[in-house]
Design a protein around this motif. Sequence first.
Motif, PDB file in Angstrom:
ATOM      1  N   UNK A   1    -108.973 -66.481  42.675  1.00  8.08           N
ATOM      2  CA  UNK A   1    -108.219 -68.031  41.363  1.00  8.08           C
ATOM      3  C   UNK A   1    -107.891 -67.125  40.328  1.00  8.08           C
ATOM      4  N   UNK A   2    -107.522 -65.804  41.115  1.00  7.37           N
ATOM      5  CA  UNK A   2    -107.214 -65.069  39.427  1.00  7.37           C
ATOM      6  C   UNK A   2    -106.349 -64.232  40.094  1.00  7.37           C
ATOM      7  N   UNK A   3    -106.318 -63.365  41.788  1.00  6.35           N
ATOM      8  CA  UNK A   3    -106.044 -62.308  41.857  1.00  6.35           C
ATOM      9  C   UNK A   3    -105.183 -62.122  41.904  1.00  6.35           C
ATOM     10  N   UNK A   4    -103.927 -63.046  42.300  1.00  4.31           N
ATOM     11  CA  UNK A   4    -102.360 -63.894  42.314  1.00  4.31           C
ATOM     12  C   UNK A   4    -101.683 -63.150  40.774  1.00  4.31           C
ATOM     13  N   UNK A   5    -102.623 -64.025  39.647  1.00  6.83           N
ATOM     14  CA  UNK A   5    -101.779 -63.399  38.464  1.00  6.83           C
ATOM     15  C   UNK A   5    -101.851 -62.326  37.851  1.00  6.83           C
ATOM     16  N   UNK A   6    -103.228 -62.309  38.668  1.00  7.91           N
ATOM     17  CA  UNK A   6    -103.253 -60.244  37.591  1.00  7.91           C
ATOM     18  C   UNK A   6    -101.778 -59.144  38.388  1.00  7.91           C
ATOM     19  N   UNK A   7    -101.950 -58.976  39.520  1.00  5.80           N
ATOM     20  CA  UNK A   7    -100.713 -58.588  40.242  1.00  5.80           C
ATOM     21  C   UNK A   7     -99.300 -58.890  39.832  1.00  5.80           C
ATOM     22  N   UNK A   8     -98.937 -60.318  39.502  1.00  5.47           N
ATOM     23  CA  UNK A   8     -98.364 -60.880  39.032  1.00  5.47           C
ATOM     24  C   UNK A   8     -97.637 -60.294  37.726  1.00  5.47           C
ATOM     25  N   UNK A   9     -98.468 -59.648  36.912  1.00  9.92           N
ATOM     26  CA  UNK A   9     -98.831 -59.628  35.689  1.00  9.92           C
ATOM     27  C   UNK A   9     -98.604 -58.071  35.952  1.00  9.92           C
ATOM     28  N   UNK A  10     -98.875 -57.719  36.908  1.00 17.00           N
ATOM     29  CA  UNK A  10     -99.185 -55.806  36.569  1.00 17.00           C
ATOM     30  C   UNK A  10     -97.498 -55.547  37.468  1.00 17.00           C
ATOM     31  N   UNK A  11     -96.902 -56.306  38.160  1.00 17.19           N
ATOM     32  CA  UNK A  11     -95.540 -55.879  38.690  1.00 17.19           C
ATOM     33  C   UNK A  11     -94.732 -56.350  38.142  1.00 17.19           C
ATOM     34  N   UNK A  12     -94.793 -56.701  36.564  1.00 18.23           N
ATOM     35  CA  UNK A  12     -93.506 -56.508  35.578  1.00 18.23           C
ATOM     36  C   UNK A  12     -92.943 -55.788  35.264  1.00 18.23           C
ATOM     37  N   UNK A  13     -94.134 -54.848  35.169  1.00 15.32           N
ATOM     38  CA  UNK A  13     -94.162 -53.155  34.820  1.00 15.32           C
ATOM     39  C   UNK A  13     -93.919 -51.944  35.838  1.00 15.32           C
ATOM     40  N   UNK A  14     -94.306 -52.694  36.939  1.00 16.41           N
ATOM     41  CA  UNK A  14     -94.245 -51.354  38.149  1.00 16.41           C
ATOM     42  C   UNK A  14     -94.496 -51.795  39.168  1.00 16.41           C
ATOM     43  N   UNK A  15     -93.833 -51.362  40.349  1.00  8.85           N
ATOM     44  CA  UNK A  15     -94.515 -51.514  41.744  1.00  8.85           C
ATOM     45  C   UNK A  15     -94.784 -50.848  42.542  1.00  8.85           C
ATOM     46  N   UNK A  16     -95.672 -49.534  41.298  1.00 12.53           N
ATOM     47  CA  UNK A  16     -96.622 -48.683  42.657  1.00 12.53           C
ATOM     48  C   UNK A  16     -97.732 -49.572  41.969  1.00 12.53           C
ATOM     49  N   UNK A  17     -97.887 -50.269  42.983  1.00 17.58           N
ATOM     50  CA  UNK A  17     -99.545 -50.974  42.845  1.00 17.58           C
ATOM     51  C   UNK A  17    -100.521 -50.834  44.087  1.00 17.58           C
ATOM     52  N   UNK A  18    -101.485 -50.531  43.922  1.00 20.62           N
ATOM     53  CA  UNK A  18    -102.029 -50.677  45.210  1.00 20.62           C
ATOM     54  C   UNK A  18    -103.777 -51.430  44.859  1.00 20.62           C
ATOM     55  N   UNK A  19    -103.952 -52.479  45.821  1.00 14.43           N
ATOM     56  CA  UNK A  19    -104.816 -53.298  45.973  1.00 14.43           C
ATOM     57  C   UNK A  19    -105.749 -53.497  46.748  1.00 14.43           C
ATOM     58  N   UNK A  20    -107.527 -52.935  46.461  1.00  9.16           N
ATOM     59  CA  UNK A  20    -107.996 -52.530  47.602  1.00  9.16           C
ATOM     60  C   UNK A  20    -108.985 -53.647  47.452  1.00  9.16           C
ATOM     61  N   UNK A  21    -108.756 -54.185  48.280  1.00  2.82           N
ATOM     62  CA  UNK A  21    -109.622 -55.516  49.224  1.00  2.82           C
ATOM     63  C   UNK A  21    -110.746 -54.899  50.048  1.00  2.82           C
ATOM     64  N   UNK A  22    -112.073 -55.431  48.631  1.00  2.00           N
ATOM     65  CA  UNK A  22    -113.493 -54.673  49.537  1.00  2.00           C
ATOM     66  C   UNK A  22    -114.322 -55.789  49.871  1.00  2.00           C
ATOM     67  N   UNK A  23    -113.669 -56.126  51.595  1.00  2.17           N
ATOM     68  CA  UNK A  23    -113.982 -56.626  52.479  1.00  2.17           C
ATOM     69  C   UNK A  23    -114.060 -58.399  51.840  1.00  2.17           C
ATOM     70  N   UNK A  24    -113.532 -58.758  51.514  1.00  2.00           N
ATOM     71  CA  UNK A  24    -113.251 -59.935  50.536  1.00  2.00           C
ATOM     72  C   UNK A  24    -113.372 -61.681  51.588  1.00  2.00           C
TER      73      UNK A  24
END
Length: 390
Positions: free
Chosen positions: A26-49
Amino acid sequence: MILQDVQNAISERKICVLIPTYNNEKTLKRVIDGVWEYTENIIVINDGSTDSTAEILSGYREITVISLPNNKGKGNALKTGFRKAQELGFDYAITIDSDGQHYPDDIPVFVEALLHEKEDVLLIGNRNMSQDGIPKKSSFGNRFSNFWFWFETGIKLEDTQSGYRLYPLHKIPKKYFTPKFEFEIEIIVRTAWKRIPVKNVPVKVLYDPAERVSHFRPFKDFTRISILNTILVIITLFYIAPRNFIHDFRKKSFKKFIKEDVLESDGSNRIKAFSIALGIFIGLSPLWGFHTLIVISLAVVLKLNKVLAFVASNISLPPFIPFIIAASLYLGSPFVHGNSNIFEHELDFELVKNNLVQYLIGSLILASTASSLVGIGVYLLLNKFSPEDN
């Protein structure tokens, strides 16, 4: 800081953003998009979703995604992210939760705080847990964590449980012992033990029960955290505190060490007198084998001079023990009825019990009296030679 300045600083200081996630579709995309405004240096760890997390992440080709086959806990996800960040050449990592409670637009707060520091620092977002809308159990858990962090490190923080943090990747420990929520306590305590500053920075927080998915299991995770804190306290008392004491002693001249660490020149005469009185009381108490542990623990909790309290507690050194026991038995004798003279009566359970009760009562009387007299005497003496302004 304007947006361009933040982006430049993130690039120059080699900062990345880690986002551990588990079933937060529900919230993951909003968080990634918000971080994307500041940097492309993003590492997402999908912990067995097991929800649609993988599909959401497939839409982001530019970011680094680590997919773990099974859910092993937030701590394990963060450790995996830290290793990847170092492999990619980053020096700092900002961690942000994917459940929507953190605002990506607080990233400049961390960046600006880092730029103002002259040395590496670990920053933790302070969510102001006293504000309206914060669940009471979260507020209580945070106060509980703050207390033990202070006890274990001597550092006072207003929020130690926030997952919104900036880590100096080359200063944090390389190996860890905890895999789940308690990992975030372990890492800040052990980093502080390495003499790396740990500080709070103000951030916003959103608790939306309609969107937020919490994976915290109150009984199991609180038990794990309590066990961890017990271990950390033991390590603090028996290794970290003595190690720091020896380190400070070697680093300073003897005169400076006595003045700053033993006498604590900025401490009041009352604090010094109370510290010595506490040491005398514990040293004369019937708590053999635990004097050091108890006196240092109480000195920390009561904010007293730990060195003075420890030194005073050594009144129970082996040569003095026979005299302490004899005095305790003498003072306790009027309060015990029945046979208590081991030289005149046959040894039996009643005799042993009477002598034990006599000793316990007498030792408490001796400890209370001696600590009061010594504490008052020290206070008067200090005021005579070093009077304080009222």
